[in-house]
Design an enzyme around this catalytic site. Structure first.
Site, PDB file in Angstrom:
ATOM      1  N   ASP A   1      61.657  51.923  91.606  1.00 25.82           N
ATOM      2  CA  ASP A   1      62.309  51.972  90.284  1.00 25.82           C
ATOM      3  C   ASP A   1      62.136  53.370  89.739  1.00 25.82           C
ATOM      4  O   ASP A   1      61.225  54.097  90.143  1.00 25.82           O
ATOM      5  CB  ASP A   1      61.671  50.951  89.328  1.00 25.82           C
ATOM      6  CG  ASP A   1      62.638  50.507  88.237  1.00 25.82           C
ATOM      7  OD1 ASP A   1      63.083  49.347  88.264  1.00 25.82           O
ATOM      8  OD2 ASP A   1      62.977  51.344  87.357  1.00 25.82           O
TER       9      ASP A   1
ATOM     10  N   LEU B   1      67.747  56.214  92.425  1.00 28.98           N
ATOM     11  CA  LEU B   1      68.755  55.942  93.465  1.00 28.98           C
ATOM     12  C   LEU B   1      69.880  56.957  93.458  1.00 28.98           C
ATOM     13  O   LEU B   1      70.661  57.014  94.410  1.00 28.98           O
ATOM     14  CB  LEU B   1      69.366  54.550  93.250  1.00 28.98           C
ATOM     15  CG  LEU B   1      68.527  53.339  93.664  1.00 28.98           C
ATOM     16  CD1 LEU B   1      69.259  52.065  93.286  1.00 28.98           C
ATOM     17  CD2 LEU B   1      68.269  53.363  95.165  1.00 28.98           C
TER      18      LEU B   1
ATOM     19  N   SER C   1      76.811  39.309  90.456  1.00 32.80           N
ATOM     20  CA  SER C   1      76.750  38.616  89.162  1.00 32.80           C
ATOM     21  C   SER C   1      77.898  37.629  89.011  1.00 32.80           C
ATOM     22  O   SER C   1      78.997  37.839  89.546  1.00 32.80           O
ATOM     23  CB  SER C   1      76.832  39.659  88.046  1.00 32.80           C
ATOM     24  OG  SER C   1      77.056  39.031  86.811  1.00 32.80           O
TER      25      SER C   1
ATOM     26  N   TYR D   1      81.268  46.763  84.416  1.00 36.90           N
ATOM     27  CA  TYR D   1      80.057  46.305  85.126  1.00 36.90           C
ATOM     28  C   TYR D   1      80.460  45.336  86.237  1.00 36.90           C
ATOM     29  O   TYR D   1      80.074  45.502  87.407  1.00 36.90           O
ATOM     30  CB  TYR D   1      79.120  45.640  84.116  1.00 36.90           C
ATOM     31  CG  TYR D   1      78.084  44.702  84.700  1.00 36.90           C
ATOM     32  CD1 TYR D   1      77.080  45.171  85.536  1.00 36.90           C
ATOM     33  CD2 TYR D   1      78.097  43.340  84.386  1.00 36.90           C
ATOM     34  CE1 TYR D   1      76.120  44.299  86.048  1.00 36.90           C
ATOM     35  CE2 TYR D   1      77.144  42.474  84.892  1.00 36.90           C
ATOM     36  CZ  TYR D   1      76.163  42.950  85.727  1.00 36.90           C
ATOM     37  OH  TYR D   1      75.220  42.093  86.236  1.00 36.90           O
TER      38      TYR D   1
ATOM     39  N   LYS E   1      80.381  45.322  90.541  1.00 34.68           N
ATOM     40  CA  LYS E   1      79.768  44.292  91.396  1.00 34.68           C
ATOM     41  C   LYS E   1      80.753  43.853  92.488  1.00 34.68           C
ATOM     42  O   LYS E   1      80.351  43.553  93.615  1.00 34.68           O
ATOM     43  CB  LYS E   1      79.329  43.087  90.564  1.00 34.68           C
ATOM     44  CG  LYS E   1      78.162  43.362  89.636  1.00 34.68           C
ATOM     45  CD  LYS E   1      76.897  43.732  90.407  1.00 34.68           C
ATOM     46  CE  LYS E   1      75.668  43.849  89.517  1.00 34.68           C
ATOM     47  NZ  LYS E   1      74.487  44.353  90.226  1.00 34.68           N
TER      48      LYS E   1
HETATM   49  N1  LIG Z   1      69.044  39.266  84.445  1.00 37.95           N
HETATM   50  C1  LIG Z   1      70.112  38.484  84.641  1.00 37.95           C
HETATM   51  O1  LIG Z   1      70.268  37.437  83.994  1.00 37.95           O
HETATM   52  C2  LIG Z   1      71.160  38.888  85.676  1.00 37.95           C
HETATM   53  C3  LIG Z   1      72.344  38.143  85.739  1.00 37.95           C
HETATM   54  C4  LIG Z   1      73.304  38.490  86.681  1.00 37.95           C
HETATM   55  C5  LIG Z   1      73.065  39.555  87.557  1.00 37.95           C
HETATM   56  N2  LIG Z   1      71.917  40.267  87.448  1.00 37.95           N
HETATM   57  C6  LIG Z   1      71.734  41.409  88.357  1.00 37.95           C
HETATM   58  O2  LIG Z   1      70.411  41.435  88.847  1.00 37.95           O
HETATM   59  C7  LIG Z   1      69.968  42.776  88.961  1.00 37.95           C
HETATM   60  C8  LIG Z   1      68.674  42.953  88.194  1.00 37.95           C
HETATM   61  O3  LIG Z   1      68.919  42.648  86.838  1.00 37.95           O
HETATM   62  P1  LIG Z   1      67.781  42.785  85.735  1.00 37.95           P
HETATM   63  O4  LIG Z   1      68.133  41.819  84.653  1.00 37.95           O
HETATM   64  O5  LIG Z   1      66.445  42.734  86.353  1.00 37.95           O
HETATM   65  O6  LIG Z   1      68.091  44.242  85.208  1.00 37.95           O
HETATM   66  P2  LIG Z   1      67.075  45.231  84.453  1.00 37.95           P
HETATM   67  O7  LIG Z   1      67.890  46.194  83.687  1.00 37.95           O
HETATM   68  O8  LIG Z   1      66.030  44.454  83.730  1.00 37.95           O
HETATM   69  O9  LIG Z   1      66.389  45.983  85.671  1.00 37.95           O
HETATM   70  C9  LIG Z   1      67.074  46.945  86.419  1.00 37.95           C
HETATM   71  C10 LIG Z   1      66.077  47.980  86.872  1.00 37.95           C
HETATM   72  O10 LIG Z   1      66.771  48.935  87.671  1.00 37.95           O
HETATM   73  C11 LIG Z   1      66.241  50.207  87.388  1.00 37.95           C
HETATM   74  N3  LIG Z   1      67.255  51.207  87.707  1.00 37.95           N
HETATM   75  C12 LIG Z   1      68.503  51.291  87.196  1.00 37.95           C
HETATM   76  N4  LIG Z   1      69.137  52.349  87.734  1.00 37.95           N
HETATM   77  C13 LIG Z   1      68.277  52.920  88.605  1.00 37.95           C
HETATM   78  C14 LIG Z   1      68.350  54.058  89.437  1.00 37.95           C
HETATM   79  N5  LIG Z   1      69.462  54.829  89.496  1.00 37.95           N
HETATM   80  N6  LIG Z   1      67.283  54.375  90.200  1.00 37.95           N
HETATM   81  C15 LIG Z   1      66.149  53.617  90.148  1.00 37.95           C
HETATM   82  N7  LIG Z   1      66.018  52.533  89.350  1.00 37.95           N
HETATM   83  C16 LIG Z   1      67.068  52.199  88.589  1.00 37.95           C
HETATM   84  C17 LIG Z   1      65.906  50.177  85.904  1.00 37.95           C
HETATM   85  O11 LIG Z   1      64.908  51.145  85.568  1.00 37.95           O
HETATM   86  C18 LIG Z   1      65.425  48.739  85.714  1.00 37.95           C
HETATM   87  O12 LIG Z   1      64.009  48.640  85.808  1.00 37.95           O
HETATM   88  C19 LIG Z   1      71.095  43.665  88.468  1.00 37.95           C
HETATM   89  O13 LIG Z   1      71.831  44.148  89.557  1.00 37.95           O
HETATM   90  C20 LIG Z   1      71.932  42.726  87.622  1.00 37.95           C
HETATM   91  O14 LIG Z   1      73.281  43.102  87.623  1.00 37.95           O
HETATM   92  C21 LIG Z   1      70.960  39.969  86.528  1.00 37.95           C
END
Ligand SMILES: NC(=O)c1ccc[n+]([C@@H]2O[C@H](COP(=O)([O-])OP(=O)(O)OC[C@H]3O[C@@H](n4cnc5c(N)ncnc54)[C@H](O)[C@@H]3O)[C@@H](O)[C@H]2O)c1
Length: 269
Positions: free
Chosen positions: A31, A49, A109, A135, A139
């Site tokens: 992260d 990333l 998603s 967004y 995906k």
């Molecule tokens: N939380 C949900 O309900 C939900 C629902 C549908 C899909 N998702 C998908 O699941 C995944 C995780 O979601 P989440 O809720 O944990 O998101 P979040 O925002 O809580 O966590 C994402 C993490 O990715 C890190 N990040 C972002 N860009 C980065 C980069 N360029 N380099 C390194 N780190 C980076 C951020 O620092 C963060 O800690 C995502 O792809 C999201 O689209 C989540």
């Protein structure tokens, strides 16, 4: 023990999955935020990333990748999704393939179907994509990129269309697509281990009284949800009538994403 790289491990989903996955795999937690609360079987890699060098170093020596990191937001601009959701996702796939990674899981998603009205079908699993935002569009790109690598190379890949992974269920839309940490972890393990996977789209949802998705393919692969969304209702849960029709997007699969306007691509960022 196999080693899995988890990108975006400091986020909501990463936090929910870590305690469940580290019993089975060594976890390399990637992260851009530092992760300091490491447990047994966990190591941290603080990187971004959007830097190719960080990606190459992160995938070196791992057996599988769980790609969670992404840029998101209801009214996110297209440009703001390009670096992490498009370029970095492709680079991560290519780096993983070149370093011999055999398993890749992409966190997609339900928003790839978000523009459907909730009364448009009984179940939405097999309908063509209907992304509700930039967004969600990213995906769709991520899923298609996974398909390219799965078809061309010796990589087994799952896209998991996650519903809602909050600790509790907050409203009448989310109750139909909520997922518990342990059910999501079960899907990740199927993606990492099942022998019949080439490229699959699965739904990251637990059971619920009136689900949007049957998740038939996941069940064929052995998925058996342990949780039902009705048992995780938040104290401030909003039922359908309590949801604002204009702002909540209660009549759309994607909720507020589906009723928020798209940021213009014609205006400069
Ligand atoms: N939380 C949900 O309900 C939900 C629902 C549908 C899909 N998702 C998908 O699941 C995944 C995780 O979601 P989440 O809720 O944990 O998101 P979040 O925002 O809580 O966590 C994402 C993490 O990715 C890190 N990040 C972002 N860009 C980065 C980069 N360029 N380099 C390194 N780190 C980076 C951020 O620092 C963060 O800690 C995502 O792809 C999201 O689209 C989540």
């Amino acid at each position: 023990m196999q080693t899995i790289l988890i990108t975006g491990a400091a986020g909501i989903v990463g936090k929910a999955l870590r305690p469940l996955l580290r019993k089975h795999y060594a976890l390399r937690l990637f992260d851009r935020l530092p992760i300091t609360d490491l447990a047994e079987n966990e190591s941290a890699f603080c990187g971004d990333l959007t830097r190719t060098g960080d990606i190459l170093e992160a995938v070196d020596g791992v057996d599988g990748v769980l790609h969670l990191a992404c840029a998101y937001g209801i009214d996110i601009r297209f440009e703001s999704t390009l670096n992490t959701n498009y370029n970095a996702t492709l680079q991560l796939l290519e780096a993983a393939q070149k370093s011999g990674v055999k398993r890749f899981i992409f966190a997609s998603s339900h928003h790839v179907l978000g523009q459907y009205r909730t009364d448009a079908a009984e179940l939405f699993d097999e309908l063509p994509v209907a992304p509700d935002s930039y967004y969600a569009l990213s995906k769709v790109f991520g899923e298609a990129s996974c398909a390219v690598f799965a078809q061309r190379y010796d990589m087994a890949i799952c896209a998991i269309r996650i519903g809602n992974a909050d600790p509790q269920v907050s409203d009448a839309r989310r109750v139909r697509l909520w997922v518990s940490g342990r059910d999501l972890a079960q899907l990740v393990r199927i993606g990492m281990e099942h022998s019949q996977i080439r490229y699959e789209i699965l739904y990251g949802v637990s059971d619920s009284p009136k689900p949007f998705f049957s998740n038939t393919r996941a069940r064929e692969l052995g998925y058996s949800p342990m949780d039902n969304a009705k048992d995780f209702i938040a104290p401030d849960y909003l039922d359908y009538d309590a949801m604002c029709p204009q702002t909540s997007g209660r009549d759309f699969l994607g909720g507020a994403y589906a009723v928020s306007s798209l940021a213009s691509c014609l205006e400069s960022a």
